[in-house]
Design a protein around this motif. Structure first.
Motif, PDB file in Angstrom:
ATOM      1  N   THR A 109       0.923  -1.164   0.210  1.00  0.00           N
ATOM      2  CA  THR A 109      -0.253   0.214   0.181  1.00  0.00           C
ATOM      3  C   THR A 109       0.744   1.465   0.097  1.00  0.00           C
ATOM      4  OG1 THR A 109      -1.777  -0.913   1.302  1.00  0.00           O
ATOM      5  CG2 THR A 109      -1.930   1.453   1.058  1.00  0.00           C
ATOM      6  N   ARG A 110       0.675   2.229  -0.821  1.00  0.00           N
ATOM      7  CA  ARG A 110       1.597   3.616  -0.322  1.00  0.00           C
ATOM      8  C   ARG A 110       0.356   4.187   0.319  1.00  0.00           C
ATOM      9  NH1 ARG A 110       6.320   5.909  -1.720  1.00  0.00           N
ATOM     10  NH2 ARG A 110       5.161   7.924  -2.020  1.00  0.00           N
TER      11      ARG A 110
ATOM     12  N   THR B 283       0.714  11.894  -2.103  1.00  0.00           N
ATOM     13  CA  THR B 283       0.640  10.238  -3.280  1.00  0.00           C
ATOM     14  C   THR B 283       0.118   8.926  -2.905  1.00  0.00           C
ATOM     15  OG1 THR B 283       3.123   9.374  -3.667  1.00  0.00           O
ATOM     16  CG2 THR B 283       2.771  11.246  -4.670  1.00  0.00           C
TER      17      THR B 283
ATOM     18  N   GLU C 235      -2.338   6.063  -0.994  1.00  0.00           N
ATOM     19  CA  GLU C 235      -3.445   6.166  -1.113  1.00  0.00           C
ATOM     20  C   GLU C 235      -4.198   6.176   0.160  1.00  0.00           C
ATOM     21  OE1 GLU C 235      -6.438   1.993  -1.062  1.00  0.00           O
ATOM     22  OE2 GLU C 235      -4.043   1.790  -1.527  1.00  0.00           O
ATOM     23  N   LEU C 236      -3.409   5.758   1.474  1.00  0.00           N
ATOM     24  CA  LEU C 236      -3.889   5.988   2.802  1.00  0.00           C
ATOM     25  C   LEU C 236      -2.671   7.374   3.223  1.00  0.00           C
ATOM     26  CD1 LEU C 236      -5.024   3.878   4.586  1.00  0.00           C
ATOM     27  CD2 LEU C 236      -2.695   2.714   5.444  1.00  0.00           C
TER      28      LEU C 236
ATOM     29  N   GLN D 242      -1.188  -0.689   8.478  1.00  0.00           N
ATOM     30  CA  GLN D 242      -1.582  -0.608   6.829  1.00  0.00           C
ATOM     31  C   GLN D 242      -1.686  -2.098   6.985  1.00  0.00           C
ATOM     32  OE1 GLN D 242       0.785  -3.557   5.294  1.00  0.00           O
ATOM     33  NE2 GLN D 242      -0.085  -2.965   3.183  1.00  0.00           N
TER      34      GLN D 242
ATOM     35  N   THR E  67      -8.201   6.870   4.145  1.00  0.00           N
ATOM     36  CA  THR E  67      -8.126   7.012   2.434  1.00  0.00           C
ATOM     37  C   THR E  67      -8.322   8.420   1.889  1.00  0.00           C
ATOM     38  OG1 THR E  67     -10.047   6.840   1.495  1.00  0.00           O
ATOM     39  CG2 THR E  67      -8.941   4.534   2.547  1.00  0.00           C
ATOM     40  N   ARG E  68      -7.424   8.768   0.723  1.00  0.00           N
ATOM     41  CA  ARG E  68      -7.503  10.075   0.504  1.00  0.00           C
ATOM     42  C   ARG E  68      -8.777   9.948  -0.231  1.00  0.00           C
ATOM     43  NH1 ARG E  68      -4.605  13.270  -2.940  1.00  0.00           N
ATOM     44  NH2 ARG E  68      -2.735  12.488  -2.453  1.00  0.00           N
ATOM     45  N   GLU E  69      -9.382   9.300  -0.568  1.00  0.00           N
ATOM     46  CA  GLU E  69     -10.859   8.549  -1.309  1.00  0.00           C
ATOM     47  C   GLU E  69     -11.565   9.447   0.001  1.00  0.00           C
ATOM     48  OE1 GLU E  69     -12.914   5.382  -4.039  1.00  0.00           O
ATOM     49  OE2 GLU E  69     -11.753   4.797  -2.141  1.00  0.00           O
TER      50      GLU E  69
END
Length: 376
Positions: A40-41, A126, A128-129, A148, A207-209
Motif C-alpha cells: 500500500t502506498r 501520493t 492511497e492511505l 497498513q 483513505t485519500r478517497e
C-alpha cells in the motif's frame, strides 16, 4: 427527590462503565502476524510549528520502520515555525531511508492552521492511505505496518489508533496519562460499538478517497480544532461500517504531556470547545451525561459537609461511581503499557469531577491560545 436523582445518575454511570468493560474485553487485541502484502502506498503527514526539540526523534523513529521504505513518504508541513524546525528536517533528508518532503506553508492567518497544513499536504501526497501524527510524537518500529495491515484486513476508510503520553518522572505527567487514557479507551469502545465519538489526530489514518468523498474539512473549517473528530464523524456518517479502532500495541504513539498549567489549560479548553459543534445528538448527549455525572458527584461533597447528605449515602454514591470506572481505567492503562500507574487511578477519580465540570463550563466561552496563536 434530589437524593434519588443522584442515585439514578450514579447507577446509570455505573452501567455505562460496565458496558465499556464488556466491550473492551470482547474485542481482543489484533494479531501481529502481518501476512498481508506490504504494498500500500502511504503518505504520513506531520503538521508542525516550532517542533525543533522533538521532530528529529520522530524522524528517527520513521527511519526505523519495518514497513518498506519505498512504499511510504513523509510530508512535514511546516506552519511558519520561528525556530530551526525547517532546517532540521531539511538536513535529515540526506539520511532518510524514505522520501521526506518539507512542505513550507505560506504565512496565513487561517482560523484552522492544522487543517490547512493537512489539506495543503494532501495536494502533493501520493499515498492511497493517509496517516497523520504530530511533531512531538514517538512511534514503534511496526507503527506503519500495523496500521497498513489492519487497513487491508478491514478495507477500512478510517482507522483510529492508540495515543498515550510519554512516561516521565513526576506526578503531574502521570496524572495526565491516566486522564488521557480514559478518552482514548472510551473512544475505542465507541468505535467497537459503531458509535464513534472521539479520536486523536496524533494517530489517525484514512483513505485519500474517503477524505475527498466527504468534502474534507468543509463545514467546520472555521474551527481551529477538529481536524480529527469532525472528519471522523463525516466519514462515519457516509461509511458507518468502515471506521475502526486499532487495538494493537504496535500501533501505539506516544506524545508529550503538557508541562505547565497554562499549556494544559489551553489544550483542554481547545478539546472541550468542540462538543457544542457536534452534529450527532448521541455524541452531544454523551458529553452532557459525563458532565452531569461528575457535577452531581461534586454536589455530594457540600451535601456531606452541610449534613443534608448522610455519610452512608455519600459512600454509596462514591462507590457506585468509582468502582466500575476504576476497572475500565485499569484495563485501558494496561493496554497502553502504563499499568505501573494503576495505583494512581483513585487520585485521578477524585480530581476528575472538578476538572470535567470546570472545563465543561469553560467551553461555553470562546478563544484560546495554542502554539503562540490566539485561536477560536
Amino acid at each position: 427527590m434530589i437524593l434519588s436523582f443522584l442515585y439514578i445518575i450514579a447507577l446509570l454511570y455505573f452501567l455505562f462503565n460496565l458496558v465499556l468493560i464488556f466491550t473492551w474485553l470482547r474485542f481482543r487485541e489484533v494479531g501481529k502476524d502481518y501476512t498481508f502484502p506490504q504494498t500500500t502506498r502511504i503518505s504520513v503527514i506531520i503538521p508542525v510549528r516550532n517542533e525543533a526539540e522533538n521532530i528529529l526523534n520522530l524522524l528517527e523513529d520513521l527511519n526505523d520502520q519495518t514497513y518498506p521504505f519505498e512504499n511510504f513518504e513523509v510530508i512535514v508541513a511546516n506552519d511558519s515555525s520561528t525556530d530551526s524546525t525547517a532546517e532540521l528536517v531539511k538536513d535529515f533528508q540526506k539520511k532518510a531511508h524514505f522520501k521526506l518532503i518539507l512542505n513550507n506553508l505560506s504565512a496565513d492567518k487561517s482560523l484552522s492552521p492544522k487543517k490547512r497544513a493537512i489539506t495543503e499536504s494532501l495536494k502533493i501526497a501520493t499515498g492511497e492511505l493517509i496517516m497523520t501524527t504530530d511533531g512531538d510524537c514517538r512511534s514503534g518500529k511496526n507503527w506503519i505496518l500495523a496500521v497498513q495491515q489492519y487497513f487491508l484486513e478491514k478495507q477500512a476508510k478510517l482507522i483510529s489508533s492508540p495515543v498515550t503520553f510519554h512516561s516521565r518522572k513526576g506526578l503531574w505527567s502521570n496524572l495526565q496519562i491516566i486522564e488521557f487514557s480514559s478518552l482514548i479507551g472510551s473512544g475505542a469502545c465507541a468505535m467497537f460499538m459503531k458509535k464513534p465519538n472521539m479520536c486523536n489526530g496524533a494517530n489517525l489514518a484514512y483513505t485519500r478517497e474517503a477524505f475527498f468523498e466527504v468534502g474534507g474539512f468543509s463545514g467546520f473549517e472555521h474551527l481551529a480544532s477538529g481536524d480529527d473528530e469532525f472528519l471522523m464523524h463525516k466519514i462515519a456518517g457516509q461509511f458507518p461500517e468502515k471506521v475502526f479502532f486499532l487495538k494493537n500495541q504496535d500501533a501505539i504513539v506516544e506524545t508529550n504531556a503538557q508541562e505547565t498549567l497554562h499549556d494544559f489549560y489551553n489544550q483542554r479548553k481547545r478539546w472541550a470547545s468542540k462538543w457544542k459543534f457536534y452534529e450527532r445528538m448521541n455524541v452531544k448527549a454523551l458529553a452532557i451525561f459525563v458532565f452531569l455525572t461528575n457535577f452531581c458527584w461534586i454536589l455530594t461533597v457540600p451535601g456531606l459537609i452541610s449534613g443534608s447528605l448522610s455519610l452512608s449515602d455519600f459512600i454509596s454514591l462514591t462507590v457506585i461511581k468509582f468502582s466500575a470506572e476504576m476497572i475500565i481505567l485499569s484495563l485501558f492503562l494496561s493496554f497502553l503499557r502504563k499499568s505501573a500507574l494503576i495505583w494512581l487511578v483513585p487520585v485521578v477519580q477524585v480530581i476528575y469531577p472538578f476538572y470535567v465540570s470546570f472545563f465543561g463550563l469553560l467551553a461555553q466561552g470562546k478563544g484560546y491560545e495554542w502554539k503562540g496563536r490566539k485561536l477560536q
